[in-house]
Design a protein around this motif. Structure first.
Motif, PDB file in Angstrom:
ATOM      1  N   VAL A  40      -4.815   1.336   5.660  1.00 24.28           N
ATOM      2  CA  VAL A  40      -3.443   1.765   5.871  1.00 24.28           C
ATOM      3  C   VAL A  40      -2.523   0.582   5.591  1.00 24.28           C
ATOM      4  O   VAL A  40      -2.734  -0.517   6.112  1.00 24.28           O
ATOM      5  N   ARG A  41      -1.494   0.820   4.789  1.00 23.56           N
ATOM      6  CA  ARG A  41      -0.503  -0.210   4.478  1.00 23.56           C
ATOM      7  C   ARG A  41       0.800   0.113   5.184  1.00 23.56           C
ATOM      8  O   ARG A  41       1.273   1.246   5.135  1.00 23.56           O
ATOM      9  N   GLY A  42       1.369  -0.879   5.815  1.00 20.83           N
ATOM     10  CA  GLY A  42       2.621  -0.662   6.516  1.00 20.83           C
ATOM     11  C   GLY A  42       3.166  -1.953   7.077  1.00 20.83           C
ATOM     12  O   GLY A  42       2.568  -3.029   6.945  1.00 20.83           O
ATOM     13  N   GLU A  43       4.296  -1.853   7.743  1.00 17.23           N
ATOM     14  CA  GLU A  43       4.955  -3.008   8.349  1.00 17.23           C
ATOM     15  C   GLU A  43       4.672  -3.014   9.846  1.00 17.23           C
ATOM     16  O   GLU A  43       4.713  -1.975  10.495  1.00 17.23           O
ATOM     17  N   LEU A  59       2.155   0.337  13.260  1.00 16.27           N
ATOM     18  CA  LEU A  59       2.309   0.266  11.821  1.00 16.27           C
ATOM     19  C   LEU A  59       3.313   1.332  11.428  1.00 16.27           C
ATOM     20  O   LEU A  59       3.174   2.489  11.816  1.00 16.27           O
ATOM     21  N   LYS A  60       4.319   0.915  10.621  1.00 19.26           N
ATOM     22  CA  LYS A  60       5.373   1.867  10.321  1.00 19.26           C
ATOM     23  C   LYS A  60       5.771   1.743   8.861  1.00 19.26           C
ATOM     24  O   LYS A  60       5.521   0.733   8.198  1.00 19.26           O
ATOM     25  N   ASP A  61       6.356   2.825   8.380  1.00 20.52           N
ATOM     26  CA  ASP A  61       7.019   2.805   7.090  1.00 20.52           C
ATOM     27  C   ASP A  61       8.365   3.487   7.273  1.00 20.52           C
ATOM     28  O   ASP A  61       8.864   3.604   8.407  1.00 20.52           O
ATOM     29  N   GLU A  87       4.248  -7.302   6.495  1.00 21.87           N
ATOM     30  CA  GLU A  87       3.703  -6.164   5.758  1.00 21.87           C
ATOM     31  C   GLU A  87       2.225  -6.420   5.514  1.00 21.87           C
ATOM     32  O   GLU A  87       1.858  -7.418   4.875  1.00 21.87           O
TER      33      GLU A  87
END
Length: 498
Positions: A40-43, A59-61, A87
């Motif tokens: 999972v990719r996110g900030e 983790l958010k987008d 990120e």
């Protein structure tokens, strides 16, 4: 057949009933079965670190938020420290938490989402540390010109330490202390920070010598490999170091935050060694040149002082003149003594005249006092003369004691000069040439013969040698006379030198 977990539906209702736990377990099995391993990719949003050691974060987008957890055992093995605003790419498994009816990501590995995310985080940290003044030029200290001990913080097994030691041995061999650390990975930042603080904590007069300068070095690598030297703990340790620090991380084009906090940045580890010490051969040459210039300057100073002393010596009066002046003054003072005696006699005559006008008893008393006065005055005059002569004699002796050494040195210098002239005269005398094997040829009349053409066969000759004279007779034909050279002055041959 196992009993059904679902109660029978009431009459007229087609939807079965489930318990809360049944629903929670069913969702849990579904989520964990479908998302057993995900990336999972996110900030990173909110980050919480309770006493249990676990790490809770979001983790958010732009559209959603995913809760995540890093268990205590996994948090200690991560390569990066999660921070709000980073990120990242999180790898793990999805699961549900029935106690709160939510699902979350159990993170097993965590990495930054490409170089752009790393640069963004680096820029935020750089601005924050710069605002604290850790990168100000005013706080940077000068390096010692000739350190006795150099501390090196690097990996003991890499080529970096060998390059540094080799360069130091070539330029100026000094004592080197190596603090081994990991230069990349999760252990890099804490070990480097601990090494810098450890060197600063050494006592100046302790059993382990405290370095005069520190070198933090690492070879080249990727942006991620050098990330440990951008860590906040490393930067603060470098800024707080009690020892001047040289940063030599990566190649010339690589820049890390420790470079900004260090007192001096070197493009390579080899260049750091060159910055730390001067070239011994150049120092030796410089010291030799300064010593030669100092001796030359001292020689010129002494020559100037001797010349000035000579001028002052020539300006001083001769001792004989000073003694003559003192003697003349003595004669004048002695010549003045009779006039004082006459003055006493005049007072005595006036006293005698005055005494005739006094009564008889008083006259007798005055006569008696006059006799005593005459006796005292004659003794006083002799005593005064002797004292004056003794004073002038002592002053004359003092003058002699002071000026006789000057006269002696003047006489010695003249004597040495005369001896030098005598030696020069002796060296130029023709007898010196006779002692070297030459002879003087004279004819019967005693005239000196300088050319063979002047000697005819049968001429009686007299030869003078160093130890005496001898007579001889010329034989054979005289050689023809040489023609005079054209352009000669006066047209004649050179005259006799005797």
């Amino acid at each position: 057949m196992p009993p059904s977990l679902i109660d029978d539906a009431p009459e007229g209702v087609n939807v079965p009933e489930f318990s809360v736990s049944e629903i929670s377990q069913a969702v849990k099995r579904l989520i964990e079965g479908e998302f057993a391993q995900v990336r999972v990719r996110g900030e990173i949003g909110r980050v919480s670190r309770p006493r249990s050691g676990h790490v809770y974060l979001d983790l958010k987008d732009a559209n959603a938020v995913l809760a995540a957890v890093i268990w205590k055992g996994t948090a200690g093995r991560l390569d990066i420290e999660p921070g709000e605003g980073d990120e990242v790419v999180a790898e793990g498994r999805l699961t549900s938490f029935p106690g709160q009816s939510k699902y979350q990501l159990v993170i097993e590995r965590l990495s930054y989402a490409g170089e752009g995310a790393l640069l963004a985080r680096l820029e935020r940290l750089k601005k924050a540390l710069a605002a604290e003044g850790l990168f100000d030029e005013a706080r940077k200290r000068p390096l010692p010109y000739l350190p006795r001990v150099i501390g090196v913080v690097t990996s003991p097994s890499g080529a970096v330490i060998r390059d540094i030691l080799h360069r130091l041995a070539e330029r100026f061999p000094v004592h080197v202390l190596v603090w081994p650390v990991a230069v990349q990975g999760a252990a890099c930042a804490p070990e480097v920070a601990a090494a810098i603080r450890g060197f600063s904590a050494l006592a100046p007069d302790g059993p382990i010598p405290r370095p005069d300068v520190l070198i933090v070095a690492r070879g080249g690598g990727s942006f991620e490999d050098l990330w440990g030297f951008n860590d906040e703990a490393v930067v603060r340790a470098a800024a707080e170091s009690a020892i001047p620090l040289i940063s030599a991380v990566g190649h010339e084009t690589d820049t890390t935050l420790i470079d900004l906090a260090a007192d001096r940045r070197a493009p390579t580890p080899t260049a750091a060694a060159e910055i730390a010490v001067p070239v011994r051969a150049e120092l030796v040459a410089t010291v030799g040149d300064l010593a030669a210039r100092g001796l030359h300057a001292l020689g010129r100073l002494l020559e100037g002082r001797l010349e000035r002393l000579g001028y002052v010596g020539r300006a001083l009066p001769r001792p004989e003149q000073l003694i003559a002046e003192r003697r003349q003054r003595l004669d004048i003072q002695v010549a003045r003594l009779p006039s004082k005696k006459e003055l006493l006699q005049g007072h005595a005559i006036r006293l005698e005249r005055a005494s005739h006008q006094l009564p008889g008893g008083l006259k007798e008393r005055i006569r008696f006092e006059r006799q005593r006065f005459a006796t005292k005055s004659s003794g006083f005059g002799a005593w005064l003369l002797k004292g004056r002569i003794k004073l002038e004699a002592s002053r004359l002796d003092s003058g002699l004691q002071r000026f006789l050494p000057l006269a002696r040195r003047f006489s010695d210098s003249k004597r040495e000069k005369l001896k030098g002239l005598a030696r020069l005269l002796a060296s130029l005398h023709y007898e010196q040439a006779l002692r070297r094997g030459f002879a003087i040829v004279r004819d019967g009349g005693g005239a000196v013969l300088t050319r063979a053409a002047q000697v005819a066969p049968g001429t009686a000759l007299e030869l003078e040698f160093a130890d005496g004279r001898a007579r001889a007779t010329a034989e054979g034909k005289p050689p023809p006379a040489r023609k005079p050279r054209r352009g000669g002055r006066g047209g004649g041959a050179q005259g006799s030198l005797f």
